[in-house]
Design a protein around this motif. Structure first.
Motif, PDB file in Angstrom:
ATOM      1  N   ILE B 145       0.836  -1.201   0.000  1.00  0.00           N
ATOM      2  CA  ILE B 145       0.000   0.000   0.000  1.00  0.00           C
ATOM      3  C   ILE B 145       0.873   1.254   0.000  1.00  0.00           C
ATOM      4  O   ILE B 145       0.629   2.203  -0.737  1.00  0.00           O
ATOM      5  N   ALA B 146       1.943   1.240   0.819  1.00  0.00           N
ATOM      6  CA  ALA B 146       2.821   2.411   0.886  1.00  0.00           C
ATOM      7  C   ALA B 146       3.450   2.700  -0.476  1.00  0.00           C
ATOM      8  O   ALA B 146       3.473   3.852  -0.932  1.00  0.00           O
ATOM      9  N   ALA B 147       3.943   1.645  -1.150  1.00  0.00           N
ATOM     10  CA  ALA B 147       4.600   1.849  -2.445  1.00  0.00           C
ATOM     11  C   ALA B 147       3.591   2.326  -3.494  1.00  0.00           C
ATOM     12  O   ALA B 147       3.865   3.256  -4.252  1.00  0.00           O
ATOM     13  N   HIS B 148       2.418   1.696  -3.540  1.00  0.00           N
ATOM     14  CA  HIS B 148       1.404   2.112  -4.503  1.00  0.00           C
ATOM     15  C   HIS B 148       0.931   3.537  -4.236  1.00  0.00           C
ATOM     16  O   HIS B 148       0.716   4.318  -5.161  1.00  0.00           O
ATOM     17  N   THR B 149       0.755   3.872  -2.941  1.00  0.00           N
ATOM     18  CA  THR B 149       0.270   5.211  -2.601  1.00  0.00           C
ATOM     19  C   THR B 149       1.275   6.275  -3.022  1.00  0.00           C
ATOM     20  O   THR B 149       0.906   7.318  -3.560  1.00  0.00           O
ATOM     21  N   MET B 150       2.576   5.990  -2.798  1.00  0.00           N
ATOM     22  CA  MET B 150       3.600   6.965  -3.184  1.00  0.00           C
ATOM     23  C   MET B 150       3.466   7.305  -4.668  1.00  0.00           C
ATOM     24  O   MET B 150       3.384   8.474  -5.050  1.00  0.00           O
ATOM     25  N   PHE B 151       3.404   6.261  -5.499  1.00  0.00           N
ATOM     26  CA  PHE B 151       3.373   6.491  -6.943  1.00  0.00           C
ATOM     27  C   PHE B 151       2.065   7.153  -7.394  1.00  0.00           C
ATOM     28  O   PHE B 151       2.074   8.149  -8.126  1.00  0.00           O
ATOM     29  N   SER B 205      -5.862   5.786  -9.636  1.00  0.00           N
ATOM     30  CA  SER B 205      -5.068   5.134  -8.598  1.00  0.00           C
ATOM     31  C   SER B 205      -5.583   3.717  -8.341  1.00  0.00           C
ATOM     32  O   SER B 205      -4.796   2.772  -8.204  1.00  0.00           O
ATOM     33  N   PHE B 206      -6.900   3.592  -8.275  1.00  0.00           N
ATOM     34  CA  PHE B 206      -7.486   2.277  -8.015  1.00  0.00           C
ATOM     35  C   PHE B 206      -7.104   1.302  -9.130  1.00  0.00           C
ATOM     36  O   PHE B 206      -6.622   0.202  -8.871  1.00  0.00           O
ATOM     37  N   THR B 207      -7.305   1.744 -10.373  1.00  0.00           N
ATOM     38  CA  THR B 207      -6.997   0.872 -11.505  1.00  0.00           C
ATOM     39  C   THR B 207      -5.521   0.522 -11.532  1.00  0.00           C
ATOM     40  O   THR B 207      -5.145  -0.633 -11.752  1.00  0.00           O
ATOM     41  N   PHE B 208      -4.669   1.537 -11.300  1.00  0.00           N
ATOM     42  CA  PHE B 208      -3.235   1.261 -11.319  1.00  0.00           C
ATOM     43  C   PHE B 208      -2.887   0.201 -10.282  1.00  0.00           C
ATOM     44  O   PHE B 208      -2.219  -0.786 -10.566  1.00  0.00           O
ATOM     45  N   SER B 209      -3.355   0.415  -9.055  1.00  0.00           N
ATOM     46  CA  SER B 209      -3.007  -0.498  -7.970  1.00  0.00           C
ATOM     47  C   SER B 209      -3.554  -1.902  -8.233  1.00  0.00           C
ATOM     48  O   SER B 209      -2.872  -2.903  -8.013  1.00  0.00           O
ATOM     49  N   PHE B 210      -4.779  -1.958  -8.737  1.00  0.00           N
ATOM     50  CA  PHE B 210      -5.412  -3.255  -8.968  1.00  0.00           C
ATOM     51  C   PHE B 210      -4.707  -4.026 -10.083  1.00  0.00           C
ATOM     52  O   PHE B 210      -4.596  -5.254 -10.027  1.00  0.00           O
ATOM     53  N   ASP B 211      -4.221  -3.319 -11.101  1.00  0.00           N
ATOM     54  CA  ASP B 211      -3.591  -3.978 -12.246  1.00  0.00           C
ATOM     55  C   ASP B 211      -2.089  -4.169 -12.084  1.00  0.00           C
ATOM     56  O   ASP B 211      -1.468  -4.906 -12.841  1.00  0.00           O
ATOM     57  N   ASP B 212      -1.486  -3.460 -11.118  1.00  0.00           N
ATOM     58  CA  ASP B 212      -0.021  -3.482 -11.039  1.00  0.00           C
ATOM     59  C   ASP B 212       0.503  -4.878 -10.722  1.00  0.00           C
ATOM     60  O   ASP B 212       0.062  -5.534  -9.790  1.00  0.00           O
ATOM     61  N   PHE B 213       1.462  -5.282 -11.537  1.00  0.00           N
ATOM     62  CA  PHE B 213       2.119  -6.551 -11.244  1.00  0.00           C
ATOM     63  C   PHE B 213       3.522  -6.324 -10.710  1.00  0.00           C
ATOM     64  O   PHE B 213       3.907  -6.892  -9.691  1.00  0.00           O
ATOM     65  N   ILE B 214       4.276  -5.435 -11.375  1.00  0.00           N
ATOM     66  CA  ILE B 214       5.717  -5.421 -11.162  1.00  0.00           C
ATOM     67  C   ILE B 214       6.121  -4.910  -9.767  1.00  0.00           C
ATOM     68  O   ILE B 214       6.991  -5.489  -9.123  1.00  0.00           O
ATOM     69  N   ILE B 215       5.470  -3.855  -9.267  1.00  0.00           N
ATOM     70  CA  ILE B 215       5.832  -3.365  -7.932  1.00  0.00           C
ATOM     71  C   ILE B 215       5.425  -4.416  -6.895  1.00  0.00           C
ATOM     72  O   ILE B 215       6.195  -4.763  -6.003  1.00  0.00           O
ATOM     73  N   ALA B 216       4.203  -4.965  -7.066  1.00  0.00           N
ATOM     74  CA  ALA B 216       3.710  -5.968  -6.124  1.00  0.00           C
ATOM     75  C   ALA B 216       4.614  -7.202  -6.097  1.00  0.00           C
ATOM     76  O   ALA B 216       4.839  -7.797  -5.038  1.00  0.00           O
ATOM     77  N   PHE B 217       5.140  -7.576  -7.250  1.00  0.00           N
ATOM     78  CA  PHE B 217       6.006  -8.751  -7.362  1.00  0.00           C
ATOM     79  C   PHE B 217       7.178  -8.648  -6.383  1.00  0.00           C
ATOM     80  O   PHE B 217       7.611  -9.627  -5.808  1.00  0.00           O
ATOM     81  N   PHE B 218       7.679  -7.421  -6.170  1.00  0.00           N
ATOM     82  CA  PHE B 218       8.823  -7.218  -5.284  1.00  0.00           C
ATOM     83  C   PHE B 218       8.421  -6.938  -3.841  1.00  0.00           C
ATOM     84  O   PHE B 218       9.078  -7.407  -2.919  1.00  0.00           O
ATOM     85  N   VAL B 219       7.372  -6.143  -3.641  1.00  0.00           N
ATOM     86  CA  VAL B 219       7.128  -5.664  -2.275  1.00  0.00           C
ATOM     87  C   VAL B 219       5.970  -6.340  -1.553  1.00  0.00           C
ATOM     88  O   VAL B 219       5.726  -6.040  -0.398  1.00  0.00           O
ATOM     89  N   ALA B 220       5.252  -7.275  -2.209  1.00  0.00           N
ATOM     90  CA  ALA B 220       4.085  -7.854  -1.549  1.00  0.00           C
ATOM     91  C   ALA B 220       4.452  -8.935  -0.533  1.00  0.00           C
ATOM     92  O   ALA B 220       3.582  -9.446   0.161  1.00  0.00           O
ATOM     93  N   GLY B 221       5.737  -9.292  -0.445  1.00  0.00           N
ATOM     94  CA  GLY B 221       6.137 -10.317   0.516  1.00  0.00           C
ATOM     95  C   GLY B 221       5.439 -11.623   0.229  1.00  0.00           C
ATOM     96  O   GLY B 221       5.429 -12.101  -0.903  1.00  0.00           O
TER      97      GLY B 221
END
Lengths: 283, 270
Positions: B145-151, B205-221
């Motif tokens: 959430i922090a990484a997505h919110t920043m962007f 923002s919602f669409t970006f966060s929901f569709d994002d793969f690459i940031i989540a791949f690294f930071v979602a733990g």
């Protein structure tokens, strides 16, 4: 509370977030790029240029990115321009919005899902099978630079069409009429009036697509099949598989520097092109 | 020319149509069509892994979009009245946030947070006194959430600021002349005027966060978002179930887009 204090208070939360989630992480990348790899991966503090000296080991990834990103941008531009022109100049206002929305809608849906559809189309039972049935055997499309380029064009076409459309839509039609009244042929009008005036849109579209392509991972991962890989794919490998954080940081930092240099040169060129044309625009 | 446009539209929509078509495939194998069936939709909706991933994605996207639109709007308003070096630094940071590739944001956040957490966890254990029960900081929904919110906050700032730039300064002055407090002016004059931009920022923002793969791949733990689930499934081979999920996701995005358009249109008419 003074106005000044209030403004500071308003930007404080987002400023803090930018510091913690952008400035701090990017500083880590910079510092880690001078470090060493730990015995079981990760990072050990050091000050060495070893990681940068090792960059040529990932030369193929840089080479692929630096060839296919500009090539993909150019291909997307060549396909997008006629469509944007058709929509902005030749379509009746009644249909304009709907047709433009139809171009943009795919961009709002997951690029992951849209890209993997091409695994079907370019894979063994897609186009190659069709070609096989008309006698052209053994065509290999999937996992080639061609497949990656198609994926790039497909993924980023909407992003290219939109700014060009906006630039062309603002075009004063009287300029085109004036040009033809003065005896210019349609081709001349296009080359000397329409095209120069759409340069800002073309410039924006190219820059957006190029920036996104420099960090691309999904399209080469899905359609390049490990044979055509970008710097993004190298980074995933370095951070998630081999866990070589120091070397990965050097690769990432180099990518940022290359992007900054290309974008700066590009913007200078566009600015020069614009000022060179100013006299025409004022006329 | 018309024919050309038609070909481009076919190019844009054929892959989407193929996914939708194969999601109704009765057979197990993804690439030859063996009859019509909706069984894969049932399978997907009853698959606990899919539902968990969907839940994570929705929660993350909703919190991200809410935070990003609030923080971004506040910052855009604050930046209006700010000049000098602070403004220049803030602007530079916003453009860096937007320009840096998502993958670099992902790895940078990963190494920074993992390193900071490794330092902080022993401290927390000490403070807690009990090493077993102490809360541990780790990568997960919070870091995502922090990484997505920043962007996305950077995107909201850009969008809202563009809207603020078109507003008449005299409106705010008039409001102040009529003895409205700064907060009152914001609530009754500025906010209604920038509302469409804020809403556009929220949806983006919602669409970006929901569709994002690459940031989540690294930071979602250890968390799995829907794009991560889809990606790892594709790696094992495309199935009609994945096509069904993809079709549903695309339909949902389309509905969201239509609703947004309707709201924005109504806002414009007012």
């Amino acid at each position: 509370m003074t106005q000044r204090a209030r403004n500071w208070l308003l930007i404080a939360p987002s400023g803090a977030l930018l510091l913690v989630m952008l400035v701090l992480p990017l500083s880590f990348v910079f510092v880690f790029s001078f470090g060493e790899r730990g015995p079981s991966g990760g990072y050990v503090p050091a000050f060495t240029l070893e990681q940068y000296a090792n960059l040529p080991a990932r030369w193929t990834a840089f080479k692929n990115t630096l060839i296919l990103a500009p090539l993909g941008t150019l291909a997307a531009l060549l396909i997008a321009y006629p469509l944007a022109y058709q929509l902005a100049v030749r379509t009746s206002p009644k249909w304009k919005t709907l047709l433009l929305v139809l171009v943009i809608v795919p961009f709002w849906t997951s690029i992951l899902i849209r890209s993997y559809a091409w695994i079907y189309i370019l894979g063994g039972q897609g186009i190659p099978a069709l070609l096989g049935s008309i006698g052209i055997e053994n065509v290999r499309l999937i996992y080639t630079p061609f497949a990656v380029t198609i994926g790039i064009i497909y993924g980023y076409l909407p992003l290219m069409v939109f700014p060009i459309y906006v630039a062309l839509d603002r075009l004063d039609m009287r300029l085109l009429e004036a040009s033809s009244d003065l005896g210019a042929r349609p081709a001349t009008t296009f080359l000397r009036v329409t095209l120069p005036l759409s340069v800002p849109g073309v410039a924006t579209g190219c820059m957006l697509v190029f920036i996104l392509l420099m960090g691309e991972f999904l399209i080469p991962a899905l359609l390049g099949g490990g044979k055509v890989f970008f710097v993004g794919n190298a980074l995933v490998d370095l951070f998630l598989q081999s866990r070589n954080w120091a070397y990965g940081s050097a690769v990432a930092f180099t990518l940022i520097v290359i992007m900054l240099i290309t974008v700066t040169i590009y913007m200078r060129l566009i600015a020069r092109l614009q000022t060179g044309r100013e006299d025409v625009a004022v006329m | 020319m018309r024919l050309y446009s038609l070909v481009v539209y076919v190019f844009l929509y054929a892959p989407i149509a193929i996914i939708a078509l194969f999601s109704f495939n009765a057979g197990r194998h993804a690439s030859d069509f063996q009859g019509f069936s909706v069984q894969w939709y049932g399978r997907a909706l009853n698959n606990p892994f899919v539902m968990d991933a969907l839940e994570t994605s929705l929660i993350v996207a909703f919190i991200t979009a809410t935070l990003a639109s609030i923080l971004g709007t506040l910052a855009a308003v604050g930046l209006q009245g700010l000049r000098g070096p602070a403004r220049a630094i803030f602007d530079a940071l916003i453009y860096i946030a937007v320009m840096i590739p998502g993958i670099v944001i992902g790895i940078a956040t990963l190494i920074a947070l993992v390193t900071v957490f490794d330092v902080m966890n022993p401290w927390i254990e000490n403070l807690w006194g009990d090493a077993e029960g102490a809360p541990r900081l780790s990568m997960g929904r919070g870091s995502l959430i922090a990484a997505h919110t920043m962007f996305t906050m950077a995107l909201v700032i850009i969008i809202v600021r563009a809207r603020l730039g078109t507003l008449e300064k005299s409106l705010g002055e008039a409001s102040a002349d009529l003895y409205a407090t700064p907060l009152g002016t914001f609530r009754q004059v500025t906010l209604p005027l920038i509302a469409p931009a804020v809403l556009a920022g929220f949806l983006l923002s919602f669409t970006f966060s929901f569709d994002d793969f690459i940031i989540a791949f690294f930071v979602a733990g250890s968390e799995t978002t829907l794009p991560i689930y889809i990606f790892s499934s594709i790696r094992r081979g495309v199935t009609p179930e994945i096509n069904a999920i993809g079709t549903m996701v695309m339909l949902a995005s389309l509905l969201l887009l239509i609703v947004a358009q309707l709201i924005l249109r109504r806002g414009d008419r007012k």
